[in-house]
Design a protein around this motif. Structure first.
Motif, PDB file in Angstrom:
ATOM      1  N   MET A   1       0.392  -1.223  -0.240  1.00  0.00           N
ATOM      2  CA  MET A   1       0.198   0.252  -0.159  1.00  0.00           C
ATOM      3  C   MET A   1       1.485   1.211   0.409  1.00  0.00           C
ATOM      4  O   MET A   1       0.577   2.508   0.962  1.00  0.00           O
ATOM      5  CB  MET A   1      -1.030  -0.111   0.988  1.00  0.00           C
ATOM      6  CG  MET A   1      -2.215  -0.818   0.401  1.00  0.00           C
ATOM      7  SD  MET A   1      -2.634  -1.637   2.832  1.00  0.00           S
ATOM      8  CE  MET A   1      -1.286  -3.524   2.237  1.00  0.00           C
ATOM      9  N   ASP A  65       4.465   6.853   0.841  1.00  0.00           N
ATOM     10  CA  ASP A  65       4.258   6.730   2.134  1.00  0.00           C
ATOM     11  C   ASP A  65       3.563   5.191   1.897  1.00  0.00           C
ATOM     12  O   ASP A  65       3.889   5.111   0.785  1.00  0.00           O
ATOM     13  CB  ASP A  65       2.263   7.590   2.162  1.00  0.00           C
ATOM     14  CG  ASP A  65       2.229   9.150   2.471  1.00  0.00           C
ATOM     15  OD1 ASP A  65       2.582   9.495   2.871  1.00  0.00           O
ATOM     16  OD2 ASP A  65       1.128   9.429   1.366  1.00  0.00           O
ATOM     17  N   PHE A  67       2.482   1.802   4.401  1.00  0.00           N
ATOM     18  CA  PHE A  67       2.020   1.010   5.120  1.00  0.00           C
ATOM     19  C   PHE A  67       2.911  -0.200   6.203  1.00  0.00           C
ATOM     20  O   PHE A  67       3.849  -0.836   5.742  1.00  0.00           O
ATOM     21  CB  PHE A  67       1.596   0.631   4.865  1.00  0.00           C
ATOM     22  CG  PHE A  67       0.698  -0.407   5.870  1.00  0.00           C
ATOM     23  CD1 PHE A  67      -0.744   0.152   6.651  1.00  0.00           C
ATOM     24  CD2 PHE A  67       0.069  -1.973   6.219  1.00  0.00           C
ATOM     25  CE1 PHE A  67      -1.080  -0.782   7.613  1.00  0.00           C
ATOM     26  CE2 PHE A  67      -0.382  -3.029   7.033  1.00  0.00           C
ATOM     27  CZ  PHE A  67      -1.664  -2.058   7.758  1.00  0.00           C
ATOM     28  N   VAL A 104       2.276   4.752   7.678  1.00  0.00           N
ATOM     29  CA  VAL A 104       1.277   4.702   7.886  1.00  0.00           C
ATOM     30  C   VAL A 104       0.667   3.768   8.360  1.00  0.00           C
ATOM     31  O   VAL A 104       1.495   2.504   8.521  1.00  0.00           O
ATOM     32  CB  VAL A 104       0.587   5.064   6.397  1.00  0.00           C
ATOM     33  CG1 VAL A 104      -0.578   4.777   7.254  1.00  0.00           C
ATOM     34  CG2 VAL A 104       1.233   6.249   5.644  1.00  0.00           C
ATOM     35  N   ARG A 106      -2.434   2.930   9.687  1.00  0.00           N
ATOM     36  CA  ARG A 106      -3.534   2.605   9.662  1.00  0.00           C
ATOM     37  C   ARG A 106      -3.524   3.146   7.894  1.00  0.00           C
ATOM     38  O   ARG A 106      -3.462   3.839   7.532  1.00  0.00           O
ATOM     39  CB  ARG A 106      -4.397   2.960  10.209  1.00  0.00           C
ATOM     40  CG  ARG A 106      -4.299   2.565  11.387  1.00  0.00           C
ATOM     41  CD  ARG A 106      -5.764   3.299  12.648  1.00  0.00           C
ATOM     42  NE  ARG A 106      -5.687   2.960  13.910  1.00  0.00           N
ATOM     43  CZ  ARG A 106      -5.579   2.901  14.280  1.00  0.00           C
ATOM     44  NH1 ARG A 106      -4.485   4.273  14.970  1.00  0.00           N
ATOM     45  NH2 ARG A 106      -5.277   2.975  16.156  1.00  0.00           N
ATOM     46  N   TRP A 107      -4.435   2.104   7.254  1.00  0.00           N
ATOM     47  CA  TRP A 107      -4.456   2.071   5.515  1.00  0.00           C
ATOM     48  C   TRP A 107      -6.118   1.627   5.229  1.00  0.00           C
ATOM     49  O   TRP A 107      -5.921   0.345   5.252  1.00  0.00           O
ATOM     50  CB  TRP A 107      -4.082   1.949   4.720  1.00  0.00           C
ATOM     51  CG  TRP A 107      -3.379   2.201   3.421  1.00  0.00           C
ATOM     52  CD1 TRP A 107      -4.364   2.100   2.776  1.00  0.00           C
ATOM     53  CD2 TRP A 107      -2.231   3.429   3.068  1.00  0.00           C
ATOM     54  NE1 TRP A 107      -3.531   2.776   1.463  1.00  0.00           N
ATOM     55  CE2 TRP A 107      -2.886   2.872   1.634  1.00  0.00           C
ATOM     56  CE3 TRP A 107      -1.128   3.631   3.393  1.00  0.00           C
ATOM     57  CZ2 TRP A 107      -1.046   3.840   1.348  1.00  0.00           C
ATOM     58  CZ3 TRP A 107      -0.087   4.144   3.306  1.00  0.00           C
ATOM     59  CH2 TRP A 107       0.044   4.622   1.495  1.00  0.00           C
ATOM     60  N   TRP A 109      -8.533   0.280   2.714  1.00  0.00           N
ATOM     61  CA  TRP A 109      -9.494   0.744   1.008  1.00  0.00           C
ATOM     62  C   TRP A 109     -10.824  -0.628   0.790  1.00  0.00           C
ATOM     63  O   TRP A 109     -10.348  -0.806   2.378  1.00  0.00           O
ATOM     64  CB  TRP A 109      -8.051  -0.122   0.692  1.00  0.00           C
ATOM     65  CG  TRP A 109      -7.764  -1.355  -0.679  1.00  0.00           C
ATOM     66  CD1 TRP A 109      -8.113  -0.921  -2.717  1.00  0.00           C
ATOM     67  CD2 TRP A 109      -8.138  -2.138  -0.523  1.00  0.00           C
ATOM     68  NE1 TRP A 109      -8.480  -1.638  -2.584  1.00  0.00           N
ATOM     69  CE2 TRP A 109      -8.384  -2.715  -1.887  1.00  0.00           C
ATOM     70  CE3 TRP A 109      -8.460  -3.239  -0.038  1.00  0.00           C
ATOM     71  CZ2 TRP A 109      -8.667  -4.291  -3.108  1.00  0.00           C
ATOM     72  CZ3 TRP A 109      -8.873  -5.135  -0.560  1.00  0.00           C
ATOM     73  CH2 TRP A 109      -8.800  -4.982  -2.101  1.00  0.00           C
ATOM     74  N   ASN A 113     -10.446  -1.209   6.307  1.00  0.00           N
ATOM     75  CA  ASN A 113      -8.521  -0.937   7.320  1.00  0.00           C
ATOM     76  C   ASN A 113      -7.931  -2.013   6.904  1.00  0.00           C
ATOM     77  O   ASN A 113      -8.191  -3.100   7.952  1.00  0.00           O
ATOM     78  CB  ASN A 113      -9.241   0.148   8.737  1.00  0.00           C
ATOM     79  CG  ASN A 113      -9.739   0.964   8.021  1.00  0.00           C
ATOM     80  OD1 ASN A 113      -8.780   1.715   7.074  1.00  0.00           O
ATOM     81  ND2 ASN A 113     -10.404   1.659   9.207  1.00  0.00           N
TER      82      ASN A 113
END
Length: 114
Positions: A1, A65, A67, A104, A106-107, A109, A113
């Motif tokens: 991610m 950025d 994850f 990051v 938290r991501w 999609w 999450n």
């Protein structure tokens, strides 16, 4: 991610963009195991009014950025490879390129999450 944002005061041809897109994905996979083009988003922000060291000569800010966390040597390798690629493809000297990383926690999609 990962999300790679390349912001520059230079304009590229579509051919340059596609080449950078492909090479960014290759470098990412080499430097960050498990991070593949399948999850990569790239945002090119071209032709901005940008100054670096008081000059509007060609420059670029690359923001990555990602994850989770990565090893220090992975970031070192990523910066070296990205600067070399951008210098070669875009004629932007490596000393006019910043590479900024954000890990990051938290991501989101597809409605959920990670």
């Amino acid at each position: 991610m990962p999300l790679i944002t390349a912001k520059t005061n230079v304009n590229f041809t579509k051919e340059n963009e596609l080449k950078l897109k492909s090479e960014f994905a290759k470098i990412l996979a080499e430097c960050f195991p498990g991070k593949t083009e399948n999850w990569l988003m790239i945002d090119f922000e071209l032709g901005h009014s940008m100054y670096f060291a008081g000059s509007d000569a060609p420059c670029m800010l690359v923001t990555i950025d990602i994850f989770g966390t990565q090893a220090d040597h992975s970031y070192d390798m990523m910066t070296e490879k990205m600067c070399a690629l951008i210098s070669a493809e875009c004629n932007i000297p490596a000393d006019r390129i910043y590479v900024k990383y954000a890990e990051v926690e938290r991501w989101g999609w597809n409605g959920g999450n990670f």
